[in-house]
Design a protein around this motif. Structure first.
Motif, PDB file in Angstrom:
ATOM      1  N   ASP A  77       0.873  -1.166   0.000  1.00 14.00           N
ATOM      2  CA  ASP A  77       0.000   0.000   0.000  1.00 14.00           C
ATOM      3  C   ASP A  77       0.912   1.218   0.000  1.00 14.00           C
ATOM      4  O   ASP A  77       1.565   1.515   1.006  1.00 14.00           O
ATOM      5  N   ALA A  78       0.982   1.925  -1.119  1.00  9.55           N
ATOM      6  CA  ALA A  78       1.931   3.019  -1.261  1.00  9.55           C
ATOM      7  C   ALA A  78       1.662   4.163  -0.294  1.00  9.55           C
ATOM      8  O   ALA A  78       2.573   4.906   0.070  1.00  9.55           O
ATOM      9  N   THR A  79       0.421   4.319   0.147  1.00  9.84           N
ATOM     10  CA  THR A  79       0.059   5.434   1.016  1.00  9.84           C
ATOM     11  C   THR A  79       0.388   5.177   2.479  1.00  9.84           C
ATOM     12  O   THR A  79       0.895   6.056   3.176  1.00  9.84           O
ATOM     13  N   THR A  80       0.130   3.977   2.974  1.00  9.85           N
ATOM     14  CA  THR A  80       0.381   3.665   4.385  1.00  9.85           C
ATOM     15  C   THR A  80       1.702   2.948   4.615  1.00  9.85           C
ATOM     16  O   THR A  80       2.169   2.868   5.754  1.00  9.85           O
ATOM     17  N   GLY A  81       2.303   2.399   3.561  1.00  9.42           N
ATOM     18  CA  GLY A  81       3.532   1.629   3.700  1.00  9.42           C
ATOM     19  C   GLY A  81       3.314   0.198   4.126  1.00  9.42           C
ATOM     20  O   GLY A  81       4.281  -0.550   4.320  1.00  9.42           O
ATOM     21  N   GLN A  82       2.052  -0.234   4.273  1.00 11.42           N
ATOM     22  CA  GLN A  82       1.774  -1.619   4.645  1.00 11.42           C
ATOM     23  C   GLN A  82       2.194  -2.572   3.524  1.00 11.42           C
ATOM     24  O   GLN A  82       2.068  -2.241   2.339  1.00 11.42           O
ATOM     25  N   LEU A 137      -4.490  -2.829   1.136  1.00 10.42           N
ATOM     26  CA  LEU A 137      -4.889  -1.426   1.236  1.00 10.42           C
ATOM     27  C   LEU A 137      -5.488  -1.179   2.611  1.00 10.42           C
ATOM     28  O   LEU A 137      -6.510  -1.787   2.969  1.00 10.42           O
ATOM     29  N   ASP A 138      -4.841  -0.316   3.385  1.00  7.70           N
ATOM     30  CA  ASP A 138      -5.371   0.124   4.669  1.00  7.70           C
ATOM     31  C   ASP A 138      -5.835  -1.048   5.539  1.00  7.70           C
ATOM     32  O   ASP A 138      -6.935  -1.033   6.086  1.00  7.70           O
ATOM     33  N   GLY A 162      -0.504  -8.759  -9.654  1.00  2.00           N
ATOM     34  CA  GLY A 162      -0.014  -7.461  -9.208  1.00  2.00           C
ATOM     35  C   GLY A 162      -1.104  -6.663  -8.542  1.00  2.00           C
ATOM     36  O   GLY A 162      -2.270  -7.067  -8.489  1.00  2.00           O
ATOM     37  N   THR A 163      -0.707  -5.515  -8.026  1.00  2.00           N
ATOM     38  CA  THR A 163      -1.648  -4.661  -7.334  1.00  2.00           C
ATOM     39  C   THR A 163      -1.470  -3.226  -7.781  1.00  2.00           C
ATOM     40  O   THR A 163      -0.361  -2.785  -8.064  1.00  2.00           O
ATOM     41  N   GLY A 164      -2.566  -2.507  -7.881  1.00  2.00           N
ATOM     42  CA  GLY A 164      -2.520  -1.088  -8.193  1.00  2.00           C
ATOM     43  C   GLY A 164      -2.805  -0.286  -6.946  1.00  2.00           C
ATOM     44  O   GLY A 164      -2.706  -0.775  -5.820  1.00  2.00           O
ATOM     45  N   GLY A 165      -3.187   0.958  -7.133  1.00  2.00           N
ATOM     46  CA  GLY A 165      -3.552   1.761  -5.987  1.00  2.00           C
ATOM     47  C   GLY A 165      -4.904   1.382  -5.429  1.00  2.00           C
ATOM     48  O   GLY A 165      -5.139   1.456  -4.223  1.00  2.00           O
ATOM     49  N   LYS A 166      -5.823   0.932  -6.306  1.00  2.00           N
ATOM     50  CA  LYS A 166      -7.195   0.642  -5.890  1.00  2.00           C
ATOM     51  C   LYS A 166      -7.588  -0.823  -6.044  1.00  2.00           C
ATOM     52  O   LYS A 166      -8.527  -1.272  -5.397  1.00  2.00           O
ATOM     53  N   HIS A 167      -6.919  -1.549  -6.930  1.00  6.07           N
ATOM     54  CA  HIS A 167      -7.321  -2.922  -7.230  1.00  6.07           C
ATOM     55  C   HIS A 167      -6.172  -3.909  -7.078  1.00  6.07           C
ATOM     56  O   HIS A 167      -5.006  -3.560  -7.265  1.00  6.07           O
ATOM     57  N   LEU A 186      -9.972  -3.089  -3.679  1.00  7.06           N
ATOM     58  CA  LEU A 186      -9.390  -3.350  -2.373  1.00  7.06           C
ATOM     59  C   LEU A 186     -10.209  -2.747  -1.238  1.00  7.06           C
ATOM     60  O   LEU A 186     -10.156  -3.236  -0.101  1.00  7.06           O
ATOM     61  N   ALA A 187     -10.965  -1.713  -1.522  1.00  6.62           N
ATOM     62  CA  ALA A 187     -11.767  -1.065  -0.479  1.00  6.62           C
ATOM     63  C   ALA A 187     -13.094  -1.772  -0.252  1.00  6.62           C
ATOM     64  O   ALA A 187     -13.517  -1.985   0.885  1.00  6.62           O
ATOM     65  N   SER A 188     -13.755  -2.190  -1.342  1.00  8.28           N
ATOM     66  CA  SER A 188     -15.096  -2.770  -1.222  1.00  8.28           C
ATOM     67  C   SER A 188     -15.129  -4.284  -1.384  1.00  8.28           C
ATOM     68  O   SER A 188     -16.104  -4.936  -0.989  1.00  8.28           O
ATOM     69  N   GLY A 189     -14.120  -4.857  -2.029  1.00 10.27           N
ATOM     70  CA  GLY A 189     -14.116  -6.291  -2.321  1.00 10.27           C
ATOM     71  C   GLY A 189     -14.856  -6.648  -3.594  1.00 10.27           C
ATOM     72  O   GLY A 189     -14.920  -7.820  -3.968  1.00 10.27           O
TER      73      GLY A 189
END
Length: 518
Positions: free
Chosen positions: A195-200, A242-243, A288-293, A320-323
């Motif tokens: 997760d690029a925003t949180t570093g997780q 993500l988060d 792979g993973t993107g910012g949202k998926h 990643l947010a809603s599934g």
């Protein structure tokens, strides 16, 4: 692996085509308390601020370093290059080494604290945010040797590192013993997501049985740099994070398998929140993973008449947010070996190369296809038989640009449209056999370009047979062959690696550093 350095005026040689503070040192081991590993004790040389282009279109080679082989057996494809901000990076089983694109003091963070611990695998250096600042994230699979009556067991170690001085900001270590059978150990990294925003981070880890029974073939390990906590989730291969939410593949792939599913899990507790079966697919691969998926590809056999078999292919994008899951059905093939290699910029796009299935004249089909990360849907693509263009081999995606190689030269494409990006015409190298430094006086590559003495007391290499890791900053005699597409990109430049055999015997790889010039 720590690099001897010289203070130099970096020499600049254009790649043909390319289309497409203070030095601080700590004697403490790396840890989550702000300690770092090792750093050269030389004063920081005065260097010019590099130009930045976001994203860059073209690059100029400024340096090459012969990187030392790690401890243990030689890897067939060892060493991974990276770039975070102005810092160029090289990772292997020994750990991570970094140095600014303009030279200066280098630093090194070892992969392990205990000599008897064996490092099995390592990630490519990743660029993530921590407390609002860009940092490096690394993941290592390790095995702790048996002792007394205790059997060997695996663990995953995560590090978040400040890029300028190599200061370790946070570490998380997760023991795999509770979710594997006694005697089972960690193998390679099956997948690496962040997760690029949180570093997780969330990584998929293969499990080795070592003659004992094995509960799971793969385990996902989640880690949070802020809480410094981790969790092992058995039976899942990570596809995205993500988060605190982890998406992954579950089930044992194989011909005739109908047990594959895509799961959404809580990274902090390991609890499965959602399980979506994909019964038509015999195989499910993390792409792979993107910012949202998070993206996974599936393939499944289907009878075509009495004897013939065709293969279905789909790409699944999981919000990643809603599934929520979006399926993109791809072209059928006669060969089930058709597979993908994908790259994401974690901003706009996931871009994949596909290869496999032969045409009637016996040639393999190659394909490029891109997905819009805002929707998870395919945005464009073409194959080597359906399009009138060369299918480039993608090596990196950064801030909306695709970097790859089309036949003999690098290429740059717009990730949203697939169109070629116009780039400057490169300046040819001089015909004298010498390499210009800054356009004033030439050098033959046998000594530092400004006549300076090496800062650590070593002698500069002449490019003939340098000792492992002894390539000097600016040693362009180590660069050879056709232009190479970058493996990692930032707005300041890029890096790629070359094989060291014949150019630097005893080294693992040659790290080539390029400045952004347009």
């Amino acid at each position: 692996m720590l690099r001897p350095l010289v203070a130099v005026t970096a020499a600049a040689v254009l790649l043909a085509g390319c289309s497409g503070g203070d030095d601080k040192k700590s004697d403490s081991p790396p840890g989550g308390d702000g300690t770092n590993a090792s750093s050269s004790s030389t004063p920081t040389p005065t260097v010019a601020e590099p130009q930045s282009f976001d994203p860059p279109k073209a690059f100029s080679v400024v340096a090459a370093v012969a990187e030392a082989r790690p401890d243990g057996p030689t890897e067939l494809d060892g060493g991974k290059a990276g770039m975070v901000g102005k810092t160029t990076l090289y990772a292997n089983r020994n750990g991570l080494a970094g140095i600014g694109i303009e030279g200066g003091p280098s630093w090194q963070v070892p992969a392990k604290e205990i000599a008897s611990t064996k490092v099995e695998a390592y990630s490519r250096p990743m660029s993530v945010q921590l407390d609002g600042k860009e940092v490096i994230a690394m993941a290592y699979t390790q095995n702790v040797e048996a002792g007394g009556t205790q059997k060997a067991h695996g663990q995953v170690v995560f590090q978040w590192i400040e890029p300028v001085e190599g200061k370790v900001l946070s570490t998380v270590s997760v023991d795999l013993g509770p979710v594997t059978s006694p005697g089972n150990t960690a193998a390679g990294l099956a997948s690496t997501t962040y997760d690029a925003t949180t570093g997780q981070l969330a990584v998929g880890v293969g499990i080795s049985a070592n003659g004992d029974a094995k509960k799971h073939d793969v385990v996902t390990v989640f880690a949070d740099p802020t809480t410094k906590k981790g969790m092992a989730i058995p039976g899942i291969e990570a596809a995205g994070v993500l988060d605190g939410t982890v998406v992954g593949a579950k089930g044992e792939s194989g011909e005739g398998s109908k047990a594959m599913s895509i799961v959404v899990a809580d990274g902090t507790t390991g609890a499965i929140r959602k399980n979506t079966p994909v019964p038509t697919m015999n195989y499910l691969h993390v792409e792979g993973t993107g910012g949202k998926h998070a993206y996974l590809s599936g393939s499944g056999s289907v009878k075509d008449g009495k004897y013939d078999t065709d293969y279905l292919h789909s790409m699944y994008a999981v919000d990643l947010a809603s599934g929520a899951l979006t399926e993109t059905k791809l072209q059928r093939t006669e060969d089930g070996s058709f597979g993908f290699t994908c790259f994401s910029d974690h901003v706009t796009s996931l871009v994949c190369n596909g290869s496999g299935d032969r045409t009637a004249d016996g040639k393999d089909i190659t394909e490029i296809l891109a997905f819009d990360d805002a929707t998870g849907k395919k945005s464009w693509g073409y194959t080597s038989v359906s399009g009138s263009r060369v299918v480039p081999s993608v090596t990196a995606v950064y801030n909306g640009y695709i970097y790859g190689k089309a036949e003999t030269l690098p290429a740059v494409l717009d990730a949203k449209t697939g169109q070629d990006v116009p780039v400057p015409t490169p300046t040819p190298a001089p015909s004298t056999g010498q390499t210009p430094t800054d356009g004033t006086s030439p050098t033959d590559g046998t000594s530092p370009t400004d006549g300076a003495t090496p800062t650590d007391g070593t002698s500069p290499t002449d490019g003939s047979t340098p000792a492992p890791g002894s390539g000097t900053w600016g040693d362009l005699s180590l660069v050879y062959g056709d232009p190479v597409s970058p493996e990692a990109v930032s707005k300041y430049g890029s890096v790629y690696t070359l094989g060291a055999a014949g150019k630097s015997p005893g080294s693992e790889k040659i790290l080539v550093v390029q400045k952004a010039i347009a």
